[in-house]
Write a protein that holds these residues in place. Structure first.
Motif, mmCIF file in Angstrom:
data_model
loop_
_atom_site.group_PDB
_atom_site.id
_atom_site.type_symbol
_atom_site.label_atom_id
_atom_site.label_comp_id
_atom_site.label_asym_id
_atom_site.label_seq_id
_atom_site.Cartn_x
_atom_site.Cartn_y
_atom_site.Cartn_z
ATOM 1 N N GLN A 94 26.240 34.020 19.841
ATOM 2 C CA GLN A 94 27.363 33.517 20.624
ATOM 3 C C GLN A 94 27.094 32.111 21.155
ATOM 4 O O GLN A 94 27.996 31.270 21.219
ATOM 5 N N LEU A 95 25.864 31.865 21.555
ATOM 6 C CA LEU A 95 25.508 30.561 22.113
ATOM 7 C C LEU A 95 25.153 29.539 21.035
ATOM 8 O O LEU A 95 25.164 28.335 21.284
ATOM 9 N N GLY A 96 24.791 30.042 19.862
ATOM 10 C CA GLY A 96 24.392 29.157 18.785
ATOM 11 C C GLY A 96 23.034 28.520 18.977
ATOM 12 O O GLY A 96 22.710 27.515 18.331
ATOM 13 N N ARG A 97 22.221 29.115 19.842
ATOM 14 C CA ARG A 97 20.888 28.570 20.133
ATOM 15 C C ARG A 97 19.901 29.713 20.316
ATOM 16 O O ARG A 97 20.261 30.767 20.878
ATOM 17 N N PRO A 98 18.657 29.550 19.895
ATOM 18 C CA PRO A 98 17.654 30.587 20.162
ATOM 19 C C PRO A 98 17.280 30.605 21.640
ATOM 20 O O PRO A 98 17.183 29.554 22.287
ATOM 21 N N LEU A 99 17.073 31.807 22.187
ATOM 22 C CA LEU A 99 16.726 31.970 23.601
ATOM 23 C C LEU A 99 15.257 32.313 23.799
ATOM 24 O O LEU A 99 14.708 32.066 24.868
ATOM 25 N N PHE A 100 14.632 32.901 22.784
ATOM 26 C CA PHE A 100 13.230 33.303 22.889
ATOM 27 C C PHE A 100 12.493 32.965 21.607
ATOM 28 O O PHE A 100 13.065 32.976 20.508
ATOM 29 N N LEU A 101 11.214 32.673 21.768
ATOM 30 C CA LEU A 101 10.305 32.546 20.637
ATOM 31 C C LEU A 101 9.465 33.811 20.574
ATOM 32 O O LEU A 101 8.848 34.198 21.567
ATOM 33 N N ARG A 102 9.465 34.476 19.438
ATOM 34 C CA ARG A 102 8.714 35.724 19.303
ATOM 35 C C ARG A 102 7.240 35.410 19.126
ATOM 36 O O ARG A 102 6.861 34.568 18.305
ATOM 37 N N ARG A 103 6.396 36.068 19.891
ATOM 38 C CA ARG A 103 4.945 35.917 19.824
ATOM 39 C C ARG A 103 4.309 37.232 19.430
ATOM 40 O O ARG A 103 4.978 38.275 19.372
ATOM 41 N N ALA A 104 2.990 37.186 19.188
ATOM 42 C CA ALA A 104 2.280 38.420 18.845
ATOM 43 C C ALA A 104 2.379 39.427 19.978
ATOM 44 O O ALA A 104 2.477 40.636 19.749
ATOM 45 N N ARG A 105 2.330 38.925 21.204
ATOM 46 C CA ARG A 105 2.473 39.787 22.383
ATOM 47 C C ARG A 105 3.624 39.270 23.240
ATOM 48 O O ARG A 105 3.478 38.307 23.976
ATOM 49 N N GLY A 106 4.762 39.905 23.097
ATOM 50 C CA GLY A 106 5.893 39.540 23.924
ATOM 51 C C GLY A 106 6.660 38.344 23.385
ATOM 52 O O GLY A 106 6.560 37.981 22.198
ATOM 53 N N VAL A 107 7.433 37.720 24.255
ATOM 54 C CA VAL A 107 8.273 36.584 23.886
ATOM 55 C C VAL A 107 8.127 35.472 24.921
ATOM 56 O O VAL A 107 7.777 35.725 26.074
ATOM 57 N N THR A 108 8.406 34.253 24.489
ATOM 58 C CA THR A 108 8.397 33.086 25.375
ATOM 59 C C THR A 108 9.782 32.459 25.346
ATOM 60 O O THR A 108 10.328 32.223 24.266
ATOM 61 N N PRO A 109 10.386 32.192 26.498
ATOM 62 C CA PRO A 109 11.726 31.601 26.492
ATOM 63 C C PRO A 109 11.717 30.174 25.971
ATOM 64 O O PRO A 109 10.774 29.415 26.205
ATOM 65 N N THR A 110 12.762 29.815 25.259
ATOM 66 C CA THR A 110 12.960 28.429 24.872
ATOM 67 C C THR A 110 13.469 27.648 26.090
ATOM 68 O O THR A 110 13.749 28.233 27.142
ATOM 69 N N THR A 111 13.613 26.349 25.930
ATOM 70 C CA THR A 111 14.161 25.540 27.027
ATOM 71 C C THR A 111 15.564 26.002 27.385
ATOM 72 O O THR A 111 15.920 26.099 28.566
ATOM 73 N N VAL A 112 16.359 26.305 26.365
ATOM 74 C CA VAL A 112 17.713 26.808 26.606
ATOM 75 C C VAL A 112 17.660 28.159 27.322
ATOM 76 O O VAL A 112 18.444 28.425 28.243
ATOM 77 N N GLY A 113 16.714 29.008 26.910
ATOM 78 C CA GLY A 113 16.563 30.314 27.551
ATOM 79 C C GLY A 113 16.193 30.196 29.013
ATOM 80 O O GLY A 113 16.740 30.899 29.869
ATOM 81 N N ASP A 114 15.268 29.291 29.307
ATOM 82 C CA ASP A 114 14.884 29.070 30.707
ATOM 83 C C ASP A 114 16.067 28.573 31.536
ATOM 84 O O ASP A 114 16.312 29.035 32.650
ATOM 85 N N GLU A 115 16.808 27.629 30.980
ATOM 86 C CA GLU A 115 17.943 27.063 31.709
ATOM 87 C C GLU A 115 19.005 28.124 31.983
ATOM 88 O O GLU A 115 19.548 28.213 33.096
ATOM 89 N N LEU A 116 19.293 28.954 30.983
ATOM 90 C CA LEU A 116 20.282 30.014 31.161
ATOM 91 C C LEU A 116 19.812 31.022 32.201
ATOM 92 O O LEU A 116 20.598 31.467 33.048
ATOM 93 N N ALA A 117 18.538 31.389 32.159
ATOM 94 C CA ALA A 117 18.013 32.365 33.118
ATOM 95 C C ALA A 117 18.102 31.836 34.543
ATOM 96 O O ALA A 117 18.490 32.561 35.469
ATOM 97 N N HIS A 118 17.753 30.578 34.730
ATOM 98 C CA HIS A 118 17.777 30.003 36.082
ATOM 99 C C HIS A 118 19.201 29.950 36.637
ATOM 100 O O HIS A 118 19.406 30.100 37.849
#
Length: 300
Positions: A42-66
């Motif tokens: 829906q947003l047309g942007r990735p929100l998380f980067l998948r890691r071996a353990r868990g996920v890390t938010p992208t810059t867009v993800g951080d901004e949306l969360a805040h």
């Protein structure tokens, strides 16, 4: 935009893992993954980067969360309390280190018996990492931590400083001798057993580094995972220890333990009050937060 998708997104952002978020939400992990992918489409942007353990938010993800998290918390507050119910007693979920929380924080929150604090209280104990992770994941409303969190999802306010004191039972003080520590520094204590909360000697090592610019030579002879037990063992003659002054002040006054050293600048550790950003708009959290800040003014 579907609020359920935003709620799932914020939970994943706070938990740092699809698996932990699924447990918090009562959903399956595939359902959480599907909702996040839908929101990303829906947003047309990735929100998380998948890691071996868990996920890390992208810059867009951080901004949306805040931007979204405080509003979602406020909506949850409205739903939980009810629009017409002004008499319900909210529950404050508090977390912090066991000794400081039990000795100072909880008594300050409870207050006099005839002046209720305006909320029910549930308390959890843990180290700084545990309580901050639990706060971010939504398990707690308010946390007391010796670490200041990074990022914008958690907001920290300095609560008070804790002075650390090097103590031992009187017989050890007599063996060390008056002035020997001042003349010889840390080596004067090499023969004295150490009482600590962990084999890594966190309190003694911090004191040695700050005051003596050295590392302790003696290993932990008695290790007990509670500072109140450390005080009891030290008073019984098990060895030296480094303790918060608030915890050993009475024992010092009674002569059960003796301060071995009086540095010009004693080591300090700062405690922080931490909330999820935006949740101080909730009255029961705000009242507890303000009450602890007022109480702490008399602790230093």
């Amino acid at each position: 935009m579907d609020l359920a998708l935003l709620r799932t997104f914020v939970t994943v952002h706070r938990a740092g893992s699809f698996t932990r978020a699924a447990a918090l939400l009562g959903l399956s992990q595939p359902a959480v993954t599907s909702q996040i992918r839908t929101l990303e489409r829906q947003l047309g942007r990735p929100l998380f980067l998948r890691r071996a353990r868990g996920v890390t938010p992208t810059t867009v993800g951080d901004e949306l969360a805040h931007k979204a998290a405080p509003h979602l918390d406020a909506l949850a507050e409205i739903v939980e309390t009810g629009l017409a119910d002004t008499s319900s007693l909210r529950t404050l979920h508090l977390a912090g280190p066991p000794e400081f929380t039990a000795e100072r924080v909880v008594p300050a929150l409870i207050g006099p018996a005839d002046d209720g604090q305006g909320f029910a209280l549930r308390t959890s104990f843990g180290n700084a990492e545990e309580v901050l992770d639990g706060l971010a994941a939504g398990h707690h409303d308010l946390a007391v931590s010796t670490a200041r969190p990074r990022g914008g999802l958690l907001t920290a306010t300095a609560l008070c400083d804790e002075e650390h004191v090097l103590v031992a039972a009187p017989r050890w003080a007599e063996q060390i001798g008056t002035g020997k520590l001042d003349r010889n520094g840390a080596p004067a204590l090499d023969h004295v057993p150490v009482v600590e909360v962990h084999d890594s000697l966190p309190f003694v090592s911090r004191y040695w580094a700050s005051v003596f610019d050295a590392r302790p030579a003696a290993p932990g002879t008695v290790v007990v995972p509670d500072l109140r037990a450390v005080l009891a063992c030290t008073a019984a003659g098990a060895g030296l220890a480094v303790l918060p002054r608030y915890l050993c002040a009475d024992a010092l006054e009674r002569g059960e333990v003796v301060a071995l050293h009086h540095p010009v600048v004693p080591p300090l550790r700062t405690y922080f009050l931490v909330v999820r950003t935006g949740t101080l708009a909730m009255p029961h959290i705000a009242r507890a937060h303000e009450g602890l800040l007022r109480a702490a003014a008399a602790w230093n």
